[in-house]
Design a protein around this motif. Sequence first.
Motif, PDB file in Angstrom:
ATOM      1  N   TYR A  64       2.970   5.500  -7.495  1.00  0.00           N
ATOM      2  CA  TYR A  64       2.006   5.834  -6.475  1.00  0.00           C
ATOM      3  C   TYR A  64       2.581   6.095  -4.978  1.00  0.00           C
ATOM      4  CZ  TYR A  64      -1.166   4.575  -2.760  1.00  0.00           C
ATOM      5  OH  TYR A  64      -1.904   4.542  -1.412  1.00  0.00           O
ATOM      6  N   VAL A  65       3.661   5.135  -4.650  1.00  0.00           N
ATOM      7  CA  VAL A  65       4.267   5.337  -3.384  1.00  0.00           C
ATOM      8  C   VAL A  65       5.119   6.561  -3.223  1.00  0.00           C
ATOM      9  CG1 VAL A  65       5.672   4.324  -1.716  1.00  0.00           C
ATOM     10  CG2 VAL A  65       4.402   2.824  -2.889  1.00  0.00           C
ATOM     11  N   GLY A  83       6.176  10.346   6.835  1.00  0.00           N
ATOM     12  CA  GLY A  83       5.649  10.004   8.002  1.00  0.00           C
ATOM     13  C   GLY A  83       5.101   8.591   8.070  1.00  0.00           C
ATOM     14  N   VAL A  84       4.180   8.517   6.866  1.00  0.00           N
ATOM     15  CA  VAL A  84       3.477   7.408   6.817  1.00  0.00           C
ATOM     16  C   VAL A  84       4.385   6.054   6.560  1.00  0.00           C
ATOM     17  CG1 VAL A  84       1.852   6.003   5.054  1.00  0.00           C
ATOM     18  CG2 VAL A  84       1.713   8.702   5.816  1.00  0.00           C
ATOM     19  N   TYR A  92       3.932  -2.826   4.553  1.00  0.00           N
ATOM     20  CA  TYR A  92       2.890  -3.017   3.201  1.00  0.00           C
ATOM     21  C   TYR A  92       3.157  -2.075   2.187  1.00  0.00           C
ATOM     22  CZ  TYR A  92       0.322  -5.674   7.045  1.00  0.00           C
ATOM     23  OH  TYR A  92      -0.044  -6.477   8.079  1.00  0.00           O
ATOM     24  N   LEU A  93       3.310  -0.794   2.423  1.00  0.00           N
ATOM     25  CA  LEU A  93       3.450  -0.006   1.272  1.00  0.00           C
ATOM     26  C   LEU A  93       4.801  -0.231   0.555  1.00  0.00           C
ATOM     27  CD1 LEU A  93       2.499   3.450   2.872  1.00  0.00           C
ATOM     28  CD2 LEU A  93       1.359   2.394   1.157  1.00  0.00           C
ATOM     29  N   LEU A  94       5.652  -0.742   1.237  1.00  0.00           N
ATOM     30  CA  LEU A  94       6.896  -1.009   0.486  1.00  0.00           C
ATOM     31  C   LEU A  94       6.949  -2.391  -0.097  1.00  0.00           C
ATOM     32  CD1 LEU A  94       9.697  -0.127   3.434  1.00  0.00           C
ATOM     33  CD2 LEU A  94       9.075   1.150   1.088  1.00  0.00           C
ATOM     34  N   LEU A 136       6.265  -8.667   4.191  1.00  0.00           N
ATOM     35  CA  LEU A 136       6.806  -7.327   4.776  1.00  0.00           C
ATOM     36  C   LEU A 136       6.005  -6.492   5.403  1.00  0.00           C
ATOM     37  CD1 LEU A 136       8.582  -6.129   1.230  1.00  0.00           C
ATOM     38  CD2 LEU A 136       9.616  -6.864   3.163  1.00  0.00           C
ATOM     39  N   GLY A 137       4.609  -6.551   5.322  1.00  0.00           N
ATOM     40  CA  GLY A 137       3.800  -5.878   6.228  1.00  0.00           C
ATOM     41  C   GLY A 137       4.031  -6.209   7.721  1.00  0.00           C
ATOM     42  N   MET A 138       4.199  -7.635   7.900  1.00  0.00           N
ATOM     43  CA  MET A 138       4.281  -8.157   9.455  1.00  0.00           C
ATOM     44  C   MET A 138       5.541  -7.651   9.690  1.00  0.00           C
ATOM     45  SD  MET A 138       2.581 -11.921   9.475  1.00  0.00           S
ATOM     46  CE  MET A 138       3.253 -12.484   7.724  1.00  0.00           C
TER      47      MET A 138
END
Length: 198
Positions: A64-65, A83-84, A92-94, A136-138
Amino acid sequence: MSTRRNPGTDIALIAAFAALIAVCALLPAINVAGPVPITLQTFAVLLSGAVLGARRGFLAVLLYVVVGAAGLPVFSGGAAGLGVLAGPTAGYLLGFPLAAGFCGLLVERLPRRTLASAPIIFAAGLLSSALFIHTLGMTGLVLRLDISYADAFDIDKVFWPGDVLKNVAMALVATAVHRAFPDLLGRPQAPVPAAAGA
């Protein structure tokens, strides 16, 4: 005797769950009392791990990523491209594939009878989300927005109530799937006892 996996079935499941994550990311947000709406993306991410196990769940979310980074508009709000992954939400994605893999790892180690226990699967999902998605998001927010971890936590903490609700839903769905398909994880079957002699 162990249950052999069919590679074709594995590929189909990985692709299907990657598509499910994309659909959940593109669905309209659910507005609740609070400043941040709930999206269903993380529900599908953790469901992938809880249903498919560590390896296939990780690969489904990674697919998906990668597809989103390659330019297909599958990220939240229809965003796409590298770019995202350079933006403030990149962490968050990672964290998504790692959270799915870890959730799957925990679920794979549950006794078969415990797979029908939604509270335990809920705990596995919430722990995975906390360790990888939120952490990871933070970190991504700190690096991309040049803010402190305290400020990043203030941004992130508003997602927690929705995260709890999504993990409840994930656990209920995963429990139902494991009840319907008890061999989905492909774990060793318990040996059948030999018949007693006369």
